[in-house]
Motif scaffolding. Sequence first.
Motif, PDB file in Angstrom:
ATOM      1  N   GLN A  99      36.357  63.105  23.372  1.00  0.00           N
ATOM      2  CA  GLN A  99      36.672  64.650  23.288  1.00  0.00           C
ATOM      3  C   GLN A  99      36.844  64.852  21.736  1.00  0.00           C
ATOM      4  N   PHE A 100      37.602  63.939  21.229  1.00  0.00           N
ATOM      5  CA  PHE A 100      38.120  64.007  19.658  1.00  0.00           C
ATOM      6  C   PHE A 100      36.775  64.288  18.923  1.00  0.00           C
ATOM      7  N   LEU A 101      35.855  63.408  19.049  1.00  0.00           N
ATOM      8  CA  LEU A 101      34.612  63.434  18.552  1.00  0.00           C
ATOM      9  C   LEU A 101      33.690  64.529  18.654  1.00  0.00           C
ATOM     10  N   LEU A 102      33.762  65.367  19.636  1.00  0.00           N
ATOM     11  CA  LEU A 102      33.204  66.550  20.110  1.00  0.00           C
ATOM     12  C   LEU A 102      33.908  67.576  19.459  1.00  0.00           C
ATOM     13  N   MET A 103      35.136  67.551  19.372  1.00  0.00           N
ATOM     14  CA  MET A 103      35.877  68.782  18.527  1.00  0.00           C
ATOM     15  C   MET A 103      35.551  68.699  17.166  1.00  0.00           C
ATOM     16  N   ARG A 104      35.563  67.523  16.651  1.00  0.00           N
ATOM     17  CA  ARG A 104      35.249  67.325  15.105  1.00  0.00           C
ATOM     18  C   ARG A 104      33.835  67.654  14.778  1.00  0.00           C
ATOM     19  N   VAL A 105      32.818  67.574  15.655  1.00  0.00           N
ATOM     20  CA  VAL A 105      31.671  68.060  15.348  1.00  0.00           C
ATOM     21  C   VAL A 105      31.475  69.471  15.560  1.00  0.00           C
ATOM     22  N   GLY A 106      32.304  70.202  16.575  1.00  0.00           N
ATOM     23  CA  GLY A 106      32.482  71.483  16.484  1.00  0.00           C
ATOM     24  C   GLY A 106      33.081  72.260  15.198  1.00  0.00           C
ATOM     25  N   THR A 107      34.013  71.507  14.842  1.00  0.00           N
ATOM     26  CA  THR A 107      34.712  71.934  13.386  1.00  0.00           C
ATOM     27  C   THR A 107      33.620  71.901  12.443  1.00  0.00           C
ATOM     28  N   GLY A 108      32.771  71.014  12.400  1.00  0.00           N
ATOM     29  CA  GLY A 108      31.887  71.036  11.213  1.00  0.00           C
ATOM     30  C   GLY A 108      30.838  71.984  11.601  1.00  0.00           C
ATOM     31  N   ALA A 109      30.417  72.382  12.692  1.00  0.00           N
ATOM     32  CA  ALA A 109      29.258  73.360  12.995  1.00  0.00           C
ATOM     33  C   ALA A 109      29.978  74.665  12.683  1.00  0.00           C
ATOM     34  N   GLY A 110      31.348  74.878  13.009  1.00  0.00           N
ATOM     35  CA  GLY A 110      31.683  76.249  12.910  1.00  0.00           C
ATOM     36  C   GLY A 110      32.100  76.581  11.160  1.00  0.00           C
TER      37      GLY A 110
END
Length: 470
Positions: free
Chosen positions: A106-117
């Motif tokens: 879940q943490f990894l997915l949120m960091r991926v989303g932060t980068g994409a945003g």
Amino acid sequence: MIDHNAYPTSRRAWLTVVILLFAYVLSFVDRQILNLLVAPVRRDMVLTDTQMSLLMGLSFAVFYALAGIPLGRIVDTRSRRGLIFYGVLFWSLMTAGCGVVKVYWQFLLMRVGTGAGEATLSPAAYSILADSFPPEKRATAISVYGMGVYIGVGMAYLLGGGIITWANARGDVVLPLFGLIKPWQLIFLVLGALGISFCLLLLAIKEPARKGAGAGVAVPLKDVGRYIVSIRKAVLSHNLGFACLVFASYGVGAWTPTFFVRDHGMTPGEVGLYVGSISMVAGSLGVVSGGRLADYLARRGYRDSNMRVALFGAVLTGLCSVVYLIDDMTVVWVLMFVYVFVAAMPNGVAAAAIQEIMPNSMRGQTSAIYLFVVTLIGLGLGPTAVALLTDYVFRDDMAVRYSIVWVASLATGSGALLIWSGLKPYAQARKTLEDWEPDRETDQATNRQIQTAGYLHRSKVQPPEQHPTR
């Protein structure tokens, strides 16, 4: 001749710069804060160093870079303010999401989303600023925006310790729906809430009219590629040259705190105070000075002014890397200030240089390509290069200073050579842009054909004497 009345008022334009600068600062604080939370995150989630490194670097960098290219297409065809608004909102929600994760994936997915945003911000910001300022003021404006890197990193260092102390003092808290929240998770929730609130300020940005060659024309991707190929020497020397400088910057920056702890016996708190202050002051002054110098040279007739300033900064950065071999702390701090100042000079002019050689309708896409290259090479590989030298070449943790010097010297030297080789192609690319324009005097049916067929050389459309003066 340039019609200065076509641009927003100076007050409106600089308001836009300030708002975008704040957004950039916020993005870097959200990006960097995890570096200060390694110990509690590892302890509470039972992670390895490799798992932490993926959260801090590669996952963020890869998706930041990959998302930027399709987003760059949107920059050239849709509302740039709207894209930034939704981008900030999305990455702030992802940052807040880091505060409620329970397991690693879940943490990894949120960091991926932060980068994409966060990938939405810079291509759109560069395009907005290019349409808000005339060419002779553009490098300065984009360089002021570039201060966000150094202010953001400095704030992460300076404020990070205070925020962590505050969160630790509160201890674990229980929130409705989310249950038990650790102090480090509370930090992400606070930063996410700050970003969501900041979105309202973005509404004060007024979308400027698109200007220059290709403004308002949706260019097919194949024609974007064809145009880039036509000036490929300039694009390659620019992208790869600046990628080398970013490689050095991220590599040196990632290991500078460790250098001061290992080689000079400083505490992390002391490193945060000194390095954070230097980053904010010297970095901000350096990036703005680079833009001002580029605009000055442009007014004196240098068509490659942005590249010249970058070359100047790269050479001085390589020379100043000797600071990591000095033991006298007084000399170290003085020279470190100079090092950060000159290393920051190319940061703003790099983005400005792209805007000067591309048609308006391609700026977002080519800016995204540039960010793709420098992010993967710089953030993705720079820190690892220093670590590999320390672990496998010198085989000594105390040799990190030598690893930093080797990486800084070789990378900035390579960057300087690439930028130097691109001076002439860059000037030619600016001439190519002047010789290309979409057909502006055809009827609507022909305009629709232009949108599907791409750019037409203006000499094939109308006689030179009928061209509007610029």
